[in-house]
Design a protein around this motif. Structure first.
Motif, PDB file in Angstrom:
ATOM      1  N   SER A  14       0.815  -1.227   0.000  1.00  0.00           N
ATOM      2  CA  SER A  14       0.000   0.000   0.000  1.00  0.00           C
ATOM      3  C   SER A  14       0.844   1.271   0.000  1.00  0.00           C
ATOM      4  O   SER A  14       0.311   2.365  -0.206  1.00  0.00           O
ATOM      5  CB  SER A  14      -0.934   0.002   1.215  1.00  0.00           C
ATOM      6  N   GLU A  85     -14.266   2.150   9.405  1.00  0.00           N
ATOM      7  CA  GLU A  85     -12.884   2.607   9.270  1.00  0.00           C
ATOM      8  C   GLU A  85     -11.919   1.593   9.872  1.00  0.00           C
ATOM      9  O   GLU A  85     -10.866   1.297   9.298  1.00  0.00           O
ATOM     10  CB  GLU A  85     -12.713   3.967   9.947  1.00  0.00           C
ATOM     11  N   ALA A  86     -12.272   1.041  11.036  1.00  0.00           N
ATOM     12  CA  ALA A  86     -11.431   0.011  11.655  1.00  0.00           C
ATOM     13  C   ALA A  86     -11.353  -1.218  10.758  1.00  0.00           C
ATOM     14  O   ALA A  86     -10.296  -1.842  10.630  1.00  0.00           O
ATOM     15  CB  ALA A  86     -11.986  -0.362  13.020  1.00  0.00           C
ATOM     16  N   ARG A  88     -11.695  -1.329   7.406  1.00  0.00           N
ATOM     17  CA  ARG A  88     -10.861  -1.024   6.229  1.00  0.00           C
ATOM     18  C   ARG A  88      -9.379  -1.046   6.595  1.00  0.00           C
ATOM     19  O   ARG A  88      -8.546  -1.559   5.832  1.00  0.00           O
ATOM     20  CB  ARG A  88     -11.255   0.335   5.644  1.00  0.00           C
ATOM     21  N   THR A  89      -9.042  -0.491   7.746  1.00  0.00           N
ATOM     22  CA  THR A  89      -7.644  -0.481   8.185  1.00  0.00           C
ATOM     23  C   THR A  89      -7.137  -1.905   8.395  1.00  0.00           C
ATOM     24  O   THR A  89      -6.012  -2.244   8.002  1.00  0.00           O
ATOM     25  CB  THR A  89      -7.507   0.326   9.487  1.00  0.00           C
ATOM     26  N   PHE A  90      -7.955  -2.749   9.004  1.00  0.00           N
ATOM     27  CA  PHE A  90      -7.575  -4.140   9.259  1.00  0.00           C
ATOM     28  C   PHE A  90      -7.402  -4.897   7.940  1.00  0.00           C
ATOM     29  O   PHE A  90      -6.424  -5.638   7.757  1.00  0.00           O
ATOM     30  CB  PHE A  90      -8.649  -4.796  10.123  1.00  0.00           C
ATOM     31  N   LEU A  92      -6.701  -3.660   4.996  1.00  0.00           N
ATOM     32  CA  LEU A  92      -5.515  -3.148   4.312  1.00  0.00           C
ATOM     33  C   LEU A  92      -4.242  -3.743   4.916  1.00  0.00           C
ATOM     34  O   LEU A  92      -3.326  -4.142   4.197  1.00  0.00           O
ATOM     35  CB  LEU A  92      -5.472  -1.624   4.405  1.00  0.00           C
ATOM     36  N   MET A  93      -4.198  -3.835   6.234  1.00  0.00           N
ATOM     37  CA  MET A  93      -3.040  -4.432   6.901  1.00  0.00           C
ATOM     38  C   MET A  93      -2.868  -5.890   6.484  1.00  0.00           C
ATOM     39  O   MET A  93      -1.756  -6.343   6.194  1.00  0.00           O
ATOM     40  CB  MET A  93      -3.211  -4.324   8.420  1.00  0.00           C
TER      41      MET A  93
END
Length: 231
Positions: A14, A85-86, A88-90, A92-93
């Motif tokens: 990313s 949001e949490a 999407r962040t997870f 992406l990680m």
């Protein structure tokens, strides 16, 4: 003299951007050329579970004419992912960690792409069932009969009465006869199909059957059936 420098963290998928000519190139630091798809899936699952404490994953592979694909499904994780949001962040990680096992070269202006595998990351129903269990579930059923045993015991001619379901479910209150039992689902009269969940989302006490169908907006969503045996 000892080298006290901290190890350099690898650049993640990313964090790479296309250049001015549309080129994109990423080389994962964990790539192992020549791995079979099954071996690659196993390595990725072990890496993810080591990277996210308290989490569990399912990683499967698919081969097709255009290449191969890894499907990563989160089965449980300590974080509450009901917040978009949490989540999407997870996700992406997770994808960044999966991509460390491969490479990608592409050009968006020339519609060109070459990669060692495609990847898909999902938050599975088993995760939402686990989250509901931590937050508090309704219509709890004691898990006396495991899913594998239930598949063996339920027979054509038995009936399932849907006594609880998410609001608006059109079959709520109906009773349907089992027509056939297959490895992945039941065929009910109508005809309709009842897919078996993962074992973590299934509970049966011999009389009631609870199947978790949770999602981000309603983690505790479930189907509750009364199991009526044929005479």
């Amino acid at each position: 003299m000892a080298d006290c420098q901290a190890p350099v963290a690898p650049r993640l998928y990313s964090q790479i951007e296309h250049d001015e000519r549309g080129n994109f190139e990423y080389q994962g630091d964990l790539q192992q050329p020549g791995l079979s798809l099954a071996a690659l899936a196993s390595c990725v699952r072990s890496h993810l579970e080591a990277s996210v404490a308290g989490a569990s994953f399912s990683v499967s592979g698919e081969s097709f004419a255009g290449g191969r694909k890894l499907i990563v499904e989160a089965l449980d994780a300590p974080a509450d992912l009901s917040d978009p949001e949490a989540r999407r962040t997870f996700e992406l990680m997770l994808r960044d960690q999966v991509e460390r096992f491969g490479f990608t070269r592409s050009n968006i202006l020339q519609d060109f792409m070459s990669c060692s595998f495609y990847s898909e990351v999902r938050i599975g129903r088993a995760y939402w069932n686990a989250l509901a269990r931590r937050k508090g579930m309704t219509n709890i059923v004691e898990p006396i009969v495991p899913l594998a045993a239930f598949k063996r015991r339920i027979q054509p001619g038995d009936q399932l009465k849907l006594v609880a379901a998410p609001s608006g479910h059109r079959a709520l209150g109906s009773t349907r006869k089992v027509i056939a039992v297959r490895s992945a689902d039941l065929i009910l009269e109508g005809p309709s199909y009842l897919s078996f969940p993962r074992p973590a989302a299934f509970a049966c006490d011999g009389r009631q059957v609870r199947i978790g169908v949770g999602h981000d907006r309603e983690p505790d969503a479930h189907l509750l059936y009364e199991w009526l045996r044929a005479a």
